[in-house]
Design a protein around this motif. Sequence first.
Motif, PDB file in Angstrom:
ATOM      1  N   GLY A   1      20.120 -88.437 -40.435  1.00  0.00           N
ATOM      2  CA  GLY A   1      18.725 -88.826 -40.615  1.00  0.00           C
ATOM      3  C   GLY A   1      18.482 -90.308 -40.467  1.00  0.00           C
ATOM      4  N   LEU A   2      19.434 -91.027 -39.888  1.00  0.00           N
ATOM      5  CA  LEU A   2      19.309 -92.477 -39.754  1.00  0.00           C
ATOM      6  C   LEU A   2      18.536 -92.885 -38.505  1.00  0.00           C
ATOM      7  CD1 LEU A   2      22.923 -93.560 -40.813  1.00  0.00           C
ATOM      8  CD2 LEU A   2      20.840 -93.546 -42.198  1.00  0.00           C
ATOM      9  N   ASP A   3      18.128 -91.918 -37.695  1.00  0.00           N
ATOM     10  CA  ASP A   3      17.340 -92.227 -36.503  1.00  0.00           C
ATOM     11  C   ASP A   3      15.846 -92.193 -36.782  1.00  0.00           C
ATOM     12  OD1 ASP A   3      17.386 -89.491 -37.000  1.00  0.00           O
ATOM     13  OD2 ASP A   3      17.134 -88.966 -34.882  1.00  0.00           O
ATOM     14  N   LYS A   4      15.460 -91.834 -38.001  1.00  0.00           N
ATOM     15  CA  LYS A   4      14.050 -91.739 -38.360  1.00  0.00           C
ATOM     16  C   LYS A   4      13.528 -93.095 -38.809  1.00  0.00           C
ATOM     17  CE  LYS A   4      14.708 -86.958 -39.926  1.00  0.00           C
ATOM     18  NZ  LYS A   4      14.633 -86.019 -41.070  1.00  0.00           N
ATOM     19  N   PRO A   5      12.212 -93.285 -38.795  1.00  0.00           N
ATOM     20  CA  PRO A   5      11.638 -94.532 -39.317  1.00  0.00           C
ATOM     21  C   PRO A   5      12.050 -94.766 -40.764  1.00  0.00           C
ATOM     22  CG  PRO A   5       9.991 -93.281 -38.112  1.00  0.00           C
ATOM     23  CD  PRO A   5      11.190 -92.398 -38.222  1.00  0.00           C
ATOM     24  N   LEU A   6      12.091 -96.039 -41.162  1.00  0.00           N
ATOM     25  CA  LEU A   6      12.601 -96.383 -42.488  1.00  0.00           C
ATOM     26  C   LEU A   6      11.779 -95.755 -43.609  1.00  0.00           C
ATOM     27  CD1 LEU A   6      13.646-100.128 -42.070  1.00  0.00           C
ATOM     28  CD2 LEU A   6      15.090 -98.097 -42.116  1.00  0.00           C
ATOM     29  N   TYR A   7      10.455 -95.731 -43.462  1.00  0.00           N
ATOM     30  CA  TYR A   7       9.631 -95.188 -44.550  1.00  0.00           C
ATOM     31  C   TYR A   7       9.875 -93.687 -44.717  1.00  0.00           C
ATOM     32  CZ  TYR A   7       6.324 -93.292 -41.094  1.00  0.00           C
ATOM     33  OH  TYR A   7       5.735 -92.566 -40.078  1.00  0.00           O
TER      34      TYR A   7
ATOM     35  N   GLY B   1      24.794-104.695 -38.142  1.00  0.00           N
ATOM     36  CA  GLY B   1      25.741-103.707 -37.638  1.00  0.00           C
ATOM     37  C   GLY B   1      25.258-102.286 -37.847  1.00  0.00           C
ATOM     38  N   ASN B   2      25.864-101.378 -37.109  1.00  0.00           N
ATOM     39  CA  ASN B   2      25.535 -99.964 -37.213  1.00  0.00           C
ATOM     40  C   ASN B   2      26.303 -99.345 -38.379  1.00  0.00           C
ATOM     41  OD1 ASN B   2      25.848 -96.981 -36.638  1.00  0.00           O
ATOM     42  ND2 ASN B   2      24.445 -97.544 -34.978  1.00  0.00           N
ATOM     43  N   PRO B   3      25.623 -98.680 -39.324  1.00  0.00           N
ATOM     44  CA  PRO B   3      26.304 -98.128 -40.496  1.00  0.00           C
ATOM     45  C   PRO B   3      27.312 -97.036 -40.153  1.00  0.00           C
ATOM     46  CG  PRO B   3      24.043 -97.346 -40.388  1.00  0.00           C
ATOM     47  CD  PRO B   3      24.178 -98.415 -39.367  1.00  0.00           C
ATOM     48  N   VAL B   4      27.041 -96.248 -39.123  1.00  0.00           N
ATOM     49  CA  VAL B   4      27.961 -95.173 -38.731  1.00  0.00           C
ATOM     50  C   VAL B   4      29.265 -95.758 -38.214  1.00  0.00           C
ATOM     51  CG1 VAL B   4      28.324 -93.233 -37.172  1.00  0.00           C
ATOM     52  CG2 VAL B   4      26.100 -93.549 -38.263  1.00  0.00           C
ATOM     53  N   LEU B   5      29.156 -96.799 -37.362  1.00  0.00           N
ATOM     54  CA  LEU B   5      30.359 -97.437 -36.830  1.00  0.00           C
ATOM     55  C   LEU B   5      31.152 -98.109 -37.950  1.00  0.00           C
ATOM     56  CD1 LEU B   5      28.936 -99.067 -33.565  1.00  0.00           C
ATOM     57  CD2 LEU B   5      30.203 -96.919 -33.799  1.00  0.00           C
ATOM     58  N   ALA B   6      30.440 -98.707 -38.915  1.00  0.00           N
ATOM     59  CA  ALA B   6      31.121 -99.353 -40.041  1.00  0.00           C
ATOM     60  C   ALA B   6      31.820 -98.324 -40.920  1.00  0.00           C
ATOM     61  CB  ALA B   6      30.113-100.154 -40.867  1.00  0.00           C
ATOM     62  N   ALA B   7      31.172 -97.182 -41.132  1.00  0.00           N
ATOM     63  CA  ALA B   7      31.750 -96.144 -41.979  1.00  0.00           C
ATOM     64  C   ALA B   7      32.976 -95.515 -41.335  1.00  0.00           C
ATOM     65  CB  ALA B   7      30.708 -95.068 -42.280  1.00  0.00           C
ATOM     66  N   LEU B   8      32.917 -95.307 -40.027  1.00  0.00           N
ATOM     67  CA  LEU B   8      34.044 -94.675 -39.323  1.00  0.00           C
ATOM     68  C   LEU B   8      35.137 -95.670 -38.965  1.00  0.00           C
ATOM     69  CD1 LEU B   8      32.094 -92.258 -36.941  1.00  0.00           C
ATOM     70  CD2 LEU B   8      33.142 -91.745 -39.156  1.00  0.00           C
ATOM     71  N   GLY B   9      34.814 -96.962 -39.063  1.00  0.00           N
ATOM     72  CA  GLY B   9      35.829 -97.981 -38.809  1.00  0.00           C
ATOM     73  C   GLY B   9      36.246 -98.104 -37.360  1.00  0.00           C
ATOM     74  N   THR B  10      35.366 -97.788 -36.446  1.00  0.00           N
ATOM     75  CA  THR B  10      35.686 -97.879 -35.031  1.00  0.00           C
ATOM     76  C   THR B  10      34.415 -98.155 -34.233  1.00  0.00           C
ATOM     77  OG1 THR B  10      36.636 -96.715 -33.131  1.00  0.00           O
ATOM     78  CG2 THR B  10      35.414 -95.391 -34.709  1.00  0.00           C
ATOM     79  N   LYS B  11      34.598 -98.711 -33.040  1.00  0.00           N
ATOM     80  CA  LYS B  11      33.470 -98.945 -32.139  1.00  0.00           C
ATOM     81  C   LYS B  11      33.572 -98.103 -30.872  1.00  0.00           C
ATOM     82  CE  LYS B  11      32.733-103.700 -33.709  1.00  0.00           C
ATOM     83  NZ  LYS B  11      32.638-105.131 -33.319  1.00  0.00           N
ATOM     84  N   ASN B  12      34.663 -97.372 -30.753  1.00  0.00           N
ATOM     85  CA  ASN B  12      34.909 -96.574 -29.546  1.00  0.00           C
ATOM     86  C   ASN B  12      34.351 -95.162 -29.698  1.00  0.00           C
ATOM     87  OD1 ASN B  12      36.367 -98.750 -28.426  1.00  0.00           O
ATOM     88  ND2 ASN B  12      38.212 -98.124 -29.537  1.00  0.00           N
TER      89      ASN B  12
ATOM     90  N   GLU C   1      26.248 -90.899 -26.837  1.00  0.00           N
ATOM     91  CA  GLU C   1      25.631 -89.612 -27.175  1.00  0.00           C
ATOM     92  C   GLU C   1      26.144 -89.091 -28.519  1.00  0.00           C
ATOM     93  OE1 GLU C   1      26.257 -86.892 -24.027  1.00  0.00           O
ATOM     94  OE2 GLU C   1      25.011 -87.981 -22.569  1.00  0.00           O
ATOM     95  N   GLN C   2      27.445 -89.238 -28.764  1.00  0.00           N
ATOM     96  CA  GLN C   2      28.009 -88.784 -30.038  1.00  0.00           C
ATOM     97  C   GLN C   2      27.478 -89.620 -31.201  1.00  0.00           C
ATOM     98  OE1 GLN C   2      32.284 -88.760 -30.147  1.00  0.00           O
ATOM     99  NE2 GLN C   2      32.384 -88.053 -32.262  1.00  0.00           N
ATOM    100  N   LEU C   3      27.338 -90.926 -30.967  1.00  0.00           N
ATOM    101  CA  LEU C   3      26.803 -91.803 -32.003  1.00  0.00           C
ATOM    102  C   LEU C   3      25.369 -91.410 -32.356  1.00  0.00           C
ATOM    103  CD1 LEU C   3      27.076 -94.302 -33.820  1.00  0.00           C
ATOM    104  CD2 LEU C   3      26.336 -95.695 -31.867  1.00  0.00           C
ATOM    105  N   LYS C   4      24.557 -91.135 -31.325  1.00  0.00           N
ATOM    106  CA  LYS C   4      23.175 -90.708 -31.582  1.00  0.00           C
ATOM    107  C   LYS C   4      23.124 -89.376 -32.316  1.00  0.00           C
ATOM    108  CE  LYS C   4      21.034 -93.156 -27.697  1.00  0.00           C
ATOM    109  NZ  LYS C   4      20.261 -93.024 -26.434  1.00  0.00           N
ATOM    110  N   ALA C   5      24.068 -88.482 -31.995  1.00  0.00           N
ATOM    111  CA  ALA C   5      24.102 -87.180 -32.660  1.00  0.00           C
ATOM    112  C   ALA C   5      24.431 -87.337 -34.145  1.00  0.00           C
ATOM    113  CB  ALA C   5      25.125 -86.280 -31.980  1.00  0.00           C
ATOM    114  N   ILE C   6      25.365 -88.236 -34.454  1.00  0.00           N
ATOM    115  CA  ILE C   6      25.726 -88.473 -35.855  1.00  0.00           C
ATOM    116  C   ILE C   6      24.567 -89.118 -36.596  1.00  0.00           C
ATOM    117  CG2 ILE C   6      27.290 -89.709 -37.394  1.00  0.00           C
ATOM    118  CD1 ILE C   6      29.447 -89.490 -35.258  1.00  0.00           C
TER     119      ILE C   6
END
Length: 336
Positions: free
Chosen positions: A59-65, A34-45, A49-54
């Motif tokens: 910094g969750l869009d960067k490579p794991l290392y 699951g996506n951590p942002v969606l889990a934290a906000l408690g919604t899927k709606n 574009e807003q999800l990518k901005a968050i």
Amino acid sequence: MGLLRYVAIRGTLIIPTILILYTLVFIVLRILPGNPVLAALGTKNIPEEQLKAIMAELGLDKPLYIQYFEYLVNFLRGDMGMSMVVRGRPIASDIADKLPATLELTVWSILVSLVIGVGTGYLVAKRRSRYLEAFARVFGSVVFVVFIPALGLALQLVFSSYLKILPTGGRISSIEGFKPITGIYTLDAILELNPRAFVDALSHLVLPSITLGLVISGPYIRLALNNLEAVMSSKMVDAYRSRGIREPKVVRHAFKHVLIPIVTYTGLQFSLLMGGAVLTETTFNWPGIGTYLVDKVMYRDYTAIQAVILIFAFIVGLTSLIVDVVYALIDPRVRY
């Protein structure tokens, strides 16, 4: 090996411990589905574009290392990141608010457990009564398995609801002129020379510290009794008695040899209680770091969980170092 070199070696061992724990937490959080942002906000709606901005903001869009080393470097600089649940809220501020509460509860609970556990062991050794020893061992075994919320609710029922002499929860009442400095209210009241605030903060601490302290006093009782029994039957004590030394003084000398395992166990208990006082904090509405971590785990707040775990790891490492130093001061043989 000198004391300074001994401390330096022990202190250096804290670093790999923290790194290993941080690495494990980092990996576990990232492999959860699951996506951590969606889990934290408690919604899927949420619009894509807003999800990518968050995600980019956190910094969750960067490579794991890159996420791994970037967060670690920022943490070492004092930047623990922003909460994923409460946008724009620095996690360092949350920890600064919650950690002193758990620290205060932990210290007072350990003091209560030491008074009950070690005091009982000393009394049994001094009285030399088999019946008293049997009662102490049974008491220690029983209190250790007591369910903390049940004991806490029972104490609240007696001292808060019926007798109305102690508050049911919280940390302090609204006291005019009291301004916390460290966040440890009893210490702050002493620093401000405010006896009213000290008495009020202490009254809020009585029930939770007795609840937690009584439960963890069980191992102290058994530890003190077992070690005192071994020391009292040793040739060293026989030599003391053969010189005509009175029994109370013999017990005091023997009791010094019980300090090493007690100090070691106290350090372990302190580390465990800092992260494990959740039941007590919940029962008494105590706003500590334990309940804060549970809330963040439920919302999968990556940055907050990582920060709290690293803080816990540092506290555990520092506590172990202090225990090792005290151990070395009590018994210089451990340095060699």
